[in-house]
Enzyme design. Structure first.
Site, PDB file in Angstrom:
ATOM      1  N   ASN A  66      38.039  58.962 -31.850  1.00 22.69           N
ATOM      2  CA  ASN A  66      37.194  59.388 -30.724  1.00 22.69           C
ATOM      3  C   ASN A  66      37.918  59.116 -29.420  1.00 22.69           C
ATOM      4  O   ASN A  66      38.681  58.156 -29.324  1.00 22.69           O
ATOM      5  CB  ASN A  66      35.887  58.574 -30.753  1.00 22.69           C
ATOM      6  CG  ASN A  66      34.963  58.904 -29.596  1.00 22.69           C
ATOM      7  OD1 ASN A  66      34.669  60.082 -29.328  1.00 22.69           O
ATOM      8  ND2 ASN A  66      34.496  57.884 -28.891  1.00 22.69           N
ATOM      9  N   GLU A 120      42.654  61.434 -20.709  1.00 20.18           N
ATOM     10  CA  GLU A 120      42.115  61.953 -21.976  1.00 20.18           C
ATOM     11  C   GLU A 120      42.967  63.076 -22.573  1.00 20.18           C
ATOM     12  O   GLU A 120      43.305  63.054 -23.758  1.00 20.18           O
ATOM     13  CB  GLU A 120      40.684  62.474 -21.786  1.00 20.18           C
ATOM     14  CG  GLU A 120      39.681  61.399 -21.445  1.00 20.18           C
ATOM     15  CD  GLU A 120      38.284  61.947 -21.253  1.00 20.18           C
ATOM     16  OE1 GLU A 120      37.769  62.613 -22.147  1.00 20.18           O
ATOM     17  OE2 GLU A 120      37.692  61.704 -20.179  1.00 20.18           O
ATOM     18  N   GLU A 169      31.320  51.547 -37.563  1.00 22.66           N
ATOM     19  CA  GLU A 169      29.858  51.521 -37.409  1.00 22.66           C
ATOM     20  C   GLU A 169      29.419  51.057 -36.020  1.00 22.66           C
ATOM     21  O   GLU A 169      28.267  51.242 -35.643  1.00 22.66           O
ATOM     22  CB  GLU A 169      29.216  50.589 -38.445  1.00 22.66           C
ATOM     23  CG  GLU A 169      29.384  51.029 -39.874  1.00 22.66           C
ATOM     24  CD  GLU A 169      30.543  50.319 -40.554  1.00 22.66           C
ATOM     25  OE1 GLU A 169      31.652  50.229 -39.955  1.00 22.66           O
ATOM     26  OE2 GLU A 169      30.360  49.851 -41.678  1.00 22.66           O
ATOM     27  N   HIS A 218      37.239  58.080 -25.547  1.00 22.30           N
ATOM     28  CA  HIS A 218      36.199  57.522 -24.675  1.00 22.30           C
ATOM     29  C   HIS A 218      36.763  57.408 -23.255  1.00 22.30           C
ATOM     30  O   HIS A 218      37.880  56.920 -23.082  1.00 22.30           O
ATOM     31  CB  HIS A 218      35.749  56.145 -25.192  1.00 22.30           C
ATOM     32  CG  HIS A 218      34.668  55.555 -24.347  1.00 22.30           C
ATOM     33  ND1 HIS A 218      33.361  55.976 -24.427  1.00 22.30           N
ATOM     34  CD2 HIS A 218      34.714  54.627 -23.363  1.00 22.30           C
ATOM     35  CE1 HIS A 218      32.641  55.311 -23.529  1.00 22.30           C
ATOM     36  NE2 HIS A 218      33.440  54.486 -22.871  1.00 22.30           N
ATOM     37  N   LEU A 249      27.211  59.277 -34.878  1.00 24.65           N
ATOM     38  CA  LEU A 249      27.207  59.466 -36.337  1.00 24.65           C
ATOM     39  C   LEU A 249      26.675  58.196 -37.014  1.00 24.65           C
ATOM     40  O   LEU A 249      26.927  57.078 -36.542  1.00 24.65           O
ATOM     41  CB  LEU A 249      28.628  59.779 -36.806  1.00 24.65           C
ATOM     42  CG  LEU A 249      29.172  61.113 -36.273  1.00 24.65           C
ATOM     43  CD1 LEU A 249      30.686  61.188 -36.399  1.00 24.65           C
ATOM     44  CD2 LEU A 249      28.504  62.297 -36.993  1.00 24.65           C
ATOM     45  N   LYS A 274      41.959  64.701 -16.771  1.00 27.50           N
ATOM     46  CA  LYS A 274      43.272  65.318 -16.554  1.00 27.50           C
ATOM     47  C   LYS A 274      44.419  64.333 -16.768  1.00 27.50           C
ATOM     48  O   LYS A 274      45.438  64.684 -17.362  1.00 27.50           O
ATOM     49  CB  LYS A 274      43.303  65.887 -15.131  1.00 27.50           C
ATOM     50  CG  LYS A 274      44.578  66.600 -14.766  1.00 27.50           C
ATOM     51  CD  LYS A 274      44.370  67.391 -13.465  1.00 27.50           C
ATOM     52  CE  LYS A 274      45.616  68.138 -13.078  1.00 27.50           C
ATOM     53  NZ  LYS A 274      46.528  67.408 -12.252  1.00 27.50           N
TER      54      LYS A 274
HETATM   55  C1  GRF Z   1      34.913  63.809 -21.858  1.00 24.24           C
HETATM   56  O1  GRF Z   1      34.944  62.972 -20.736  1.00 24.24           O
HETATM   57  C2  GRF Z   1      34.848  62.939 -23.087  1.00 24.24           C
HETATM   58  O2  GRF Z   1      35.608  61.783 -23.041  1.00 24.24           O
HETATM   59  C3  GRF Z   1      33.404  62.588 -23.092  1.00 24.24           C
HETATM   60  O3  GRF Z   1      32.727  63.774 -22.700  1.00 24.24           O
HETATM   61  C4  GRF Z   1      33.600  64.573 -21.909  1.00 24.24           C
HETATM   62  C5  GRF Z   1      33.658  65.903 -22.606  1.00 24.24           C
HETATM   63  O4  GRF Z   1      34.638  66.743 -22.229  1.00 24.24           O
HETATM   64  N1  GRF Z   1      32.980  61.973 -24.309  1.00 24.24           N
HETATM   65  P1  GRF Z   1      35.021  68.078 -22.994  1.00 24.24           P
HETATM   66  O5  GRF Z   1      33.849  68.627 -23.765  1.00 24.24           O
HETATM   67  O6  GRF Z   1      36.190  67.774 -23.887  1.00 24.24           O
HETATM   68  O7  GRF Z   1      35.407  69.018 -21.884  1.00 24.24           O
END
Ligand code: GRF
Length: 214
Positions: free
Chosen positions: A111, A184, A151, A113, A97, A181
């Site tokens: 976000n 995230e 930014e 990562h 963005l 798993k």
């Molecule tokens: C995830 O690893 C996320 O961190 C990265 O791209 C992958 C996407 O996974 N940016 P999803 O679309 O949520 O299954």
């Protein structure tokens, strides 16, 4: 005391497993102060869109290909305004963005990562590339980070992190699955709830720092 949940938009580009984690967390009561109001994908046919539809959440595609960033972000802002969105969650959203867009929503975009920032992050570190870099470096521990978006790519304040041990004979694909798993899908819903609480508190006239409510 305002009781209405914070209105969340989730932006995705593909599989939407992080979106699914948010949907499941909402059902399980982990996201108490927020409502998943809208899902937007910049790619037509993304599985994220059908996941949203299955969960009864409004979903739409705003294509980013074949148009300028300006035109894309104008459409995005119009829809976010129309839905009165108060928090934007980037969940596997692969379009960067612009600084102008990000400045419109200070501390209102987060976000996820797939590494422990500040390792393996910034421009060019997305998807499998992050895990390839971690394996090439030989780290024994990696993980995921949820942060505010500013930014600087992957440069905003960190909200939550979770580590994951790198196993023997790991491939970029297996490490990606392992990090999704075990890190995230866990910290993204938790961080979303924390930021909803923070916004709610601000709306009730009490500004709090995200680090004070963990
Ligand atoms: C995830 O690893 C996320 O961190 C990265 O791209 C992958 C996407 O996974 N940016 P999803 O679309 O949520 O299954």
């Amino acid at each position: 005391m305002l009781k209405d949940p914070i209105r969340i938009a989730v932006l995705c580009s593909g599989g939407g497993t992080n979106l699914q984690a948010l949907i499941d967390a909402k059902k399980a009561g982990v996201i108490k102060d927020g409502k998943l109001s809208l899902v937007i994908s910049n790619k037509a046919g993304a599985r994220a869109l059908s996941r949203a539809a299955e969960a009864g959440i409004d979903a739409m595609c705003i294509p980013s290909a074949g148009t300028t960033t300006e035109a894309f972000e104008k459409k995005l802002c119009d829809v976010l305004d129309e839905y009165k969105i108060e928090l934007i969650v980037l969940a596997g959203f692969l379009k960067v963005l612009s600084a102008d867009f990000v400045r419109r929503y200070p501390d209102r975009i987060i976000n996820v990562h797939p590494s422990l920032i500040p390792s393996f992050c910034g421009d060019g570190f997305y998807g499998l590339k992050v895990h390839e870099a971690a394996l090439n470096y030989g780290v024994k521990v990696t993980g995921a980070t949820v942060h505010f978006v500013n930014e600087i790519t992957d440069g905003g304040k960190i909200i939550l992190q979770k580590s994951v041990a790198v196993r023997k004979d790991e491939t970029p694909e297996s490490l990606q699955a392992h990090v999704m798993k075990n890190a995230e899908w866990i910290i993204l819903p938790r961080a979303t709830q924390l930021v909803c609480r923070m916004i709610k508190s601000e709306k009730n006239g009490k500004k709090i720092d995200i680090s004070d409510i963990q």
